[in-house]
Design a protein around this motif. Sequence first.
Motif, PDB file in Angstrom:
ATOM      1  N   PRO A   1       0.815  -1.219   0.000  1.00 41.05           N
ATOM      2  CA  PRO A   1       0.000   0.000   0.000  1.00 41.05           C
ATOM      3  C   PRO A   1       0.852   1.274   0.000  1.00 41.05           C
ATOM      4  CG  PRO A   1      -0.853  -1.536   1.612  1.00 41.05           C
ATOM      5  CD  PRO A   1       0.412  -2.131   1.081  1.00 41.05           C
ATOM      6  N   VAL A   2       1.993   1.231   0.671  1.00 39.09           N
ATOM      7  CA  VAL A   2       2.855   2.418   0.712  1.00 39.09           C
ATOM      8  C   VAL A   2       3.413   2.691  -0.682  1.00 39.09           C
ATOM      9  CG1 VAL A   2       4.855   3.495   1.826  1.00 39.09           C
ATOM     10  CG2 VAL A   2       3.476   1.812   3.079  1.00 39.09           C
ATOM     11  N   TYR A   3       3.920   1.617  -1.337  1.00 37.60           N
ATOM     12  CA  TYR A   3       4.454   1.809  -2.691  1.00 37.60           C
ATOM     13  C   TYR A   3       3.352   2.285  -3.634  1.00 37.60           C
ATOM     14  CZ  TYR A   3       7.678  -1.738  -0.760  1.00 37.60           C
ATOM     15  OH  TYR A   3       8.514  -2.474   0.032  1.00 37.60           O
ATOM     16  N   ALA A   4       2.178   1.670  -3.484  1.00 37.41           N
ATOM     17  CA  ALA A   4       1.072   1.982  -4.392  1.00 37.41           C
ATOM     18  C   ALA A   4       0.732   3.462  -4.293  1.00 37.41           C
ATOM     19  CB  ALA A   4      -0.144   1.117  -4.064  1.00 37.41           C
ATOM     20  N   LEU A   5       0.681   3.972  -3.058  1.00 39.13           N
ATOM     21  CA  LEU A   5       0.362   5.383  -2.843  1.00 39.13           C
ATOM     22  C   LEU A   5       1.391   6.279  -3.517  1.00 39.13           C
ATOM     23  CD1 LEU A   5      -1.118   7.712  -1.297  1.00 39.13           C
ATOM     24  CD2 LEU A   5       0.514   7.307   0.540  1.00 39.13           C
ATOM     25  N   PHE A   6       2.671   6.024  -3.238  1.00 39.29           N
ATOM     26  CA  PHE A   6       3.715   6.903  -3.760  1.00 39.29           C
ATOM     27  C   PHE A   6       3.876   6.757  -5.267  1.00 39.29           C
ATOM     28  CE2 PHE A   6       4.637   7.418   0.641  1.00 39.29           C
ATOM     29  CZ  PHE A   6       5.187   8.688   0.742  1.00 39.29           C
TER      30      PHE A   6
ATOM     31  N   ASN B   1       4.618   5.179 -14.957  1.00 44.31           N
ATOM     32  CA  ASN B   1       5.182   3.825 -14.910  1.00 44.31           C
ATOM     33  C   ASN B   1       5.192   3.256 -13.486  1.00 44.31           C
ATOM     34  OD1 ASN B   1       7.012   5.782 -14.305  1.00 44.31           O
ATOM     35  ND2 ASN B   1       8.306   5.353 -16.103  1.00 44.31           N
ATOM     36  N   GLN B   2       4.028   3.194 -12.904  1.00 44.67           N
ATOM     37  CA  GLN B   2       3.883   2.672 -11.547  1.00 44.67           C
ATOM     38  C   GLN B   2       4.424   1.248 -11.415  1.00 44.67           C
ATOM     39  OE1 GLN B   2       0.031   3.109  -9.758  1.00 44.67           O
ATOM     40  NE2 GLN B   2      -0.463   4.858 -11.029  1.00 44.67           N
ATOM     41  N   GLY B   3       4.069   0.411 -12.402  1.00 42.65           N
ATOM     42  CA  GLY B   3       4.467  -0.996 -12.345  1.00 42.65           C
ATOM     43  C   GLY B   3       5.973  -1.145 -12.263  1.00 42.65           C
ATOM     44  N   VAL B   4       6.681  -0.413 -13.129  1.00 42.43           N
ATOM     45  CA  VAL B   4       8.139  -0.512 -13.177  1.00 42.43           C
ATOM     46  C   VAL B   4       8.737  -0.069 -11.847  1.00 42.43           C
ATOM     47  CG1 VAL B   4      10.217   0.305 -14.341  1.00 42.43           C
ATOM     48  CG2 VAL B   4       8.115  -0.107 -15.644  1.00 42.43           C
ATOM     49  N   ILE B   5       8.206   1.015 -11.307  1.00 41.14           N
ATOM     50  CA  ILE B   5       8.733   1.560 -10.046  1.00 41.14           C
ATOM     51  C   ILE B   5       8.546   0.551  -8.911  1.00 41.14           C
ATOM     52  CG2 ILE B   5       8.300   3.314  -8.276  1.00 41.14           C
ATOM     53  CD1 ILE B   5       9.943   4.374 -10.601  1.00 41.14           C
ATOM     54  N   ILE B   6       7.341   0.000  -8.803  1.00 39.09           N
ATOM     55  CA  ILE B   6       7.071  -0.945  -7.716  1.00 39.09           C
ATOM     56  C   ILE B   6       7.928  -2.204  -7.886  1.00 39.09           C
ATOM     57  CG2 ILE B   6       5.308  -2.407  -6.634  1.00 39.09           C
ATOM     58  CD1 ILE B   6       3.303  -0.183  -7.136  1.00 39.09           C
ATOM     59  N   PHE B   7       8.047  -2.669  -9.132  1.00 39.08           N
ATOM     60  CA  PHE B   7       8.874  -3.839  -9.389  1.00 39.08           C
ATOM     61  C   PHE B   7      10.321  -3.570  -8.977  1.00 39.08           C
ATOM     62  CE2 PHE B   7      11.589  -6.427 -12.193  1.00 39.08           C
ATOM     63  CZ  PHE B   7      11.130  -7.682 -11.839  1.00 39.08           C
ATOM     64  N   SER B   8      10.789  -2.361  -9.287  1.00 39.32           N
ATOM     65  CA  SER B   8      12.184  -2.033  -8.957  1.00 39.32           C
ATOM     66  C   SER B   8      12.407  -2.042  -7.448  1.00 39.32           C
ATOM     67  CB  SER B   8      12.575  -0.678  -9.552  1.00 39.32           C
ATOM     68  OG  SER B   8      11.983   0.369  -8.815  1.00 39.32           O
ATOM     69  N   ILE B   9      11.384  -1.678  -6.677  1.00 39.70           N
ATOM     70  CA  ILE B   9      11.506  -1.711  -5.215  1.00 39.70           C
ATOM     71  C   ILE B   9      11.640  -3.166  -4.732  1.00 39.70           C
ATOM     72  CG2 ILE B   9      10.215  -1.352  -3.061  1.00 39.70           C
ATOM     73  CD1 ILE B   9      11.369   1.206  -3.907  1.00 39.70           C
ATOM     74  N   TYR B  10      10.825  -4.043  -5.314  1.00 35.02           N
ATOM     75  CA  TYR B  10      10.927  -5.466  -4.953  1.00 35.02           C
ATOM     76  C   TYR B  10      12.323  -5.997  -5.275  1.00 35.02           C
ATOM     77  CZ  TYR B  10       6.084  -6.422  -3.660  1.00 35.02           C
ATOM     78  OH  TYR B  10       4.893  -6.460  -3.000  1.00 35.02           O
ATOM     79  N   MET B  11      12.815  -5.605  -6.462  1.00 37.76           N
ATOM     80  CA  MET B  11      14.144  -6.067  -6.867  1.00 37.76           C
ATOM     81  C   MET B  11      15.217  -5.515  -5.944  1.00 37.76           C
ATOM     82  SD  MET B  11      13.675  -8.179  -9.141  1.00 37.76           S
ATOM     83  CE  MET B  11      15.387  -8.547  -9.491  1.00 37.76           C
ATOM     84  N   LEU B  12      15.029  -4.265  -5.519  1.00 39.46           N
ATOM     85  CA  LEU B  12      15.984  -3.644  -4.605  1.00 39.46           C
ATOM     86  C   LEU B  12      16.117  -4.484  -3.332  1.00 39.46           C
ATOM     87  CD1 LEU B  12      17.759  -1.139  -3.839  1.00 39.46           C
ATOM     88  CD2 LEU B  12      15.710  -0.166  -2.809  1.00 39.46           C
ATOM     89  N   GLY B  13      14.963  -4.952  -2.840  1.00 38.75           N
ATOM     90  CA  GLY B  13      14.979  -5.798  -1.643  1.00 38.75           C
ATOM     91  C   GLY B  13      15.821  -7.048  -1.858  1.00 38.75           C
ATOM     92  N   ILE B  14      15.661  -7.678  -3.019  1.00 40.28           N
ATOM     93  CA  ILE B  14      16.414  -8.903  -3.304  1.00 40.28           C
ATOM     94  C   ILE B  14      17.901  -8.610  -3.409  1.00 40.28           C
ATOM     95  CG2 ILE B  14      16.740 -10.754  -5.000  1.00 40.28           C
ATOM     96  CD1 ILE B  14      13.717 -10.475  -5.635  1.00 40.28           C
TER      97      ILE B  14
END
Lengths: 681, 74
Positions: free
Chosen positions: A445-450, A458-471
Motif C-alpha cells: 500500500p505504501v508503494y502503491a500510494l507513492f 510507470n507505476q508498475g516498473v517503479i514498484i517492481f524495482s523496489i521489490y528487486m531492490l529488496g532482493i
Amino acid sequence: MSYTFALVGNPNCGKTTIFNEITGSTQYVGNWPGVTVEKKEGKARKFKEEIKIVDLPGIYSLSPYTMEEIIARDYIVDQRPDVVINIVDASNIERNLYLTTQLIELGIPVVVALNMMDVVNARQDRIDTQKLIHYLGVPVLLVTANKGAGVKEVVEKALEVAQSAAAREADIPCKVFDQAIEQSLGKLQTLVKPWAQAKKYNARWVSLKLLEGDEKVKEKLDVPVTLMAEVKTYREGLEHEYDCDIETVVADNRYRFISNVVSKAIKKKNNGNTLTLSDKIDKVVTNRILAIPIFLAVMFAVFQASFGPVGSFTIDWIDVFINETIAGVLTSWLEAGGAAEWLKALIIDGILAGMGSMLVFVPQIMIVFFFLSILEDTGYMARAAFIMDRVLRKLGLSGKSFIPMLMGFGCSTPAIMASRTLENEKDRRLTIILTPFMSCGARLPVYALFAAAFFAQNQGVIIFSIYMLGIVVAVLSGIILKKFVLKGEVAPFVMELPPYRIPTLKGITIHMLDRGKGFVKKAGTVIFAAAVVIWFLQTFSFSFQMVQDPGDSIMGGIGKLMVPVFAPLGFDDWRAAVALLTGVVAKEVVVATLGILTDVGEVTEDSVELAAALQVYFTPLKAYAFMAFTLLYMPCVAAFGAIKREMNSWKWTLFTVAYQTGVAWIVALLIYQVGRLVGLG
Amino acid sequence: MNKTLKELKPGDKAVIKSVMGEGAVKRRLMDMGVTRGAEVLVRKVAPLGDPIEVNIRGYELTFRKSEAENIIVE
C-alpha cells in the motif's frame, strides 16, 4: 517414584509421532537454554507412575560438531535420564544403528524401538529381533508409530528397565571395536576412572572420547596434562597401527560392526536394486528438466494458498471481528459504565488494537505451517533444498533457506518462523536477518500510494524495482554478513533425502497448532507490550494530555527531533518521520498516518487527495528514497516478536533491527544524494 | 583404480576407500555412513549441476561436489 525417559533418534525416524503418541496433549515446547533448538517435554499418559518424556533433537550421531548433537549428548551424560529410548527407523536400519552404538556407550540403559515396521513388512523384509537383542545387548521392540502400534509397550519396557537396579550397573553390553582398540580402552579406563567418576560419567566412554580427541569432554573433565600425554601415546599407537586417524578408525569400526549385525539379523527380500515407488516419484520430481518447473509450481501453490484469497480472508475476518465486533461491544459497555475517555482509548485503541495486530497473523501462521508440514513430512522439503542449493550457496546459505525467503514476500512474521526448518544455527540467523528484505504484502500500500502520486506513468516498473531492490540488498547483505559477522566454517551440505511418505493429518495438525500457540504465547508478550507503548506515544502529548493530531503527541515530538536524521535522505518534513515511526506497528500504517498528518483524514492507498497533498512534501526522488526506506527498515512489531522468538537472544534481535534500519538509511541516502548529483532531484 | 566420487557418473557404482580432509565435514560424512567398504551408487546430479545424490547403506544421501572430491572410491 518419578522417572525421566529421553527420546533419541535420527531425523525422520518418526520420533515426533512417538512423542505425541506417548504424551498426548500434555507437551511443552520451548527452546534449549541459549540456543534455538526446539525443546519438547511431556508427561506419559495412561501410566500411574509419573513419567517425564524429553524429546531430544533429531540427530545422526553424538559427534560434538553440531548444536543439536552437543545438546543431546550433554543432556544424556549430565542430566542422566533413567532410560534412553532410541527410536530406530527399521526401514533404514544401518545408518540408524550408528547412533545406537554411540548411545549404548554412554552408560545409561537404552531401549531400542524399531519403528516403521509397516514399511519393513510391506517390503517383505524379515527382522530377527532376538538376534538384534543378542548383538546389541539391549531390549529391542517393534513399533509402527503412525498406527500407534507398540508404543505403549516401549514405555512399559523402559519402566521395567528403570525399575530394575541391575540394568544401571550393567557394563557396556555390546562389543563394537577391534581387539587393538579394546585393549587401549581397557588400559585407559583404569587411568581415567577417578575423573570420570567425579562427574558420574562412564569411564569407558570418557576413555574413548579422549582417545578420539574430543575437546568438549576434555574441557568438562579437566583432565591433567600427564593423563592427556598418556592418552596421546595410546592414540598415536593406534593411528600408527591402522595408518589412519583415530576418528576414522572408530567410525569404520562402528559401521563394520553394524554391517555384521544387520547381515545376521535381517533378511532382505530384494537387494535394493529395484526401484521403489519413492524412487519413481523422485525420478520425476528431481528430474533435470522438470525439477525446476515443478519446484516453482509447488512454491507458487503454497504461496497462493498462504497469502492469496484464503490467507487474506482470514486476516480481514479477524481484523473486522476484533476491531469492529469486539471493539463495538466493549465500547458500548465502557460507555454504559461511564469509563473515562483515556481508559476507553487504552482498552480499545491500545490493548485491543495491539492484540488485534498480533492475532490477525495467527490463522496465516497456521496455514503456512500446515503447508510447510506437508512439504516436510512428504519429504519434498529436502528435495527443494537439493534443487535450490546451488543458488543459495552464493549468499552463504544452503538450499533450505529458500522457503522462508519466499514466504517473506507474503508476510515476514510466518516467514521468520519458517526458518525453524534450518538445522544450522548460523544459516538460520542469517536467514532471519535477510527474510524481511523480501517485500511483504503490508508494504505494498505504501508503494502503491507513492507510485500513483509521483510515477503515474510507470507505476508498475517503479514498484517492481523496489521489490528487486529488496532482493539485491538481501544478496549483498548475505555476502557481507557471512564474511564479517556470521563467519566461520561453511556448514557442510550433507543431507539425507528421506523417502517420500504420505503425511498423517494428525501430525500436521499438531504441528500447526503448536506453532499458532507458540506464536501467541511468546511473540504475544513482545508485540503486545510494543503495541501499547506505541499507542501511548502517539496518543499522549509530553504533558500527558490526549491529543487528536499525532503531530502533537510524544511520537510527533520524537518525529520532529528525528528530522535531522532523515533530512539527508530527503525526508526533511517531520510528517514523514512520524509516518515511519508509526509504520513499526504495521507497515501499512504509514499510509494512514500520512493521511492524518496532511489533514486529508481517513485514506486508502488510492486516495487522490492524499496523493495531491504529498506533492507538497515530496519530490519524485524523495518519494523513491522514502519507498526504499519503507522497504528496508525494521519490520513491524509482529515480525519483531517473531525475530525475538526465533533468535532466542536480545543481542541478535537488536542487531537484526539495527542492521536493517542502518541499511535502510544508507540505501535511501545513496538514492537521494546520488539522484541529486545526477540531476534527478 | 582409485578415483574420487566426483568423477563418477549417474548410474555408476563404487566402493568407498577413504574419506580425505578433516573436521566437521569429514566427520559428518562418516557419521552418515560414508566409511570404508560401503557400496555407493550415484543416483543423479541436481538440475543446476550441484549437489549430487547417492544411494548408500540403503538410503539416499546428498552432498556437494566439493565434498565428493574428498571421497576416494574404487
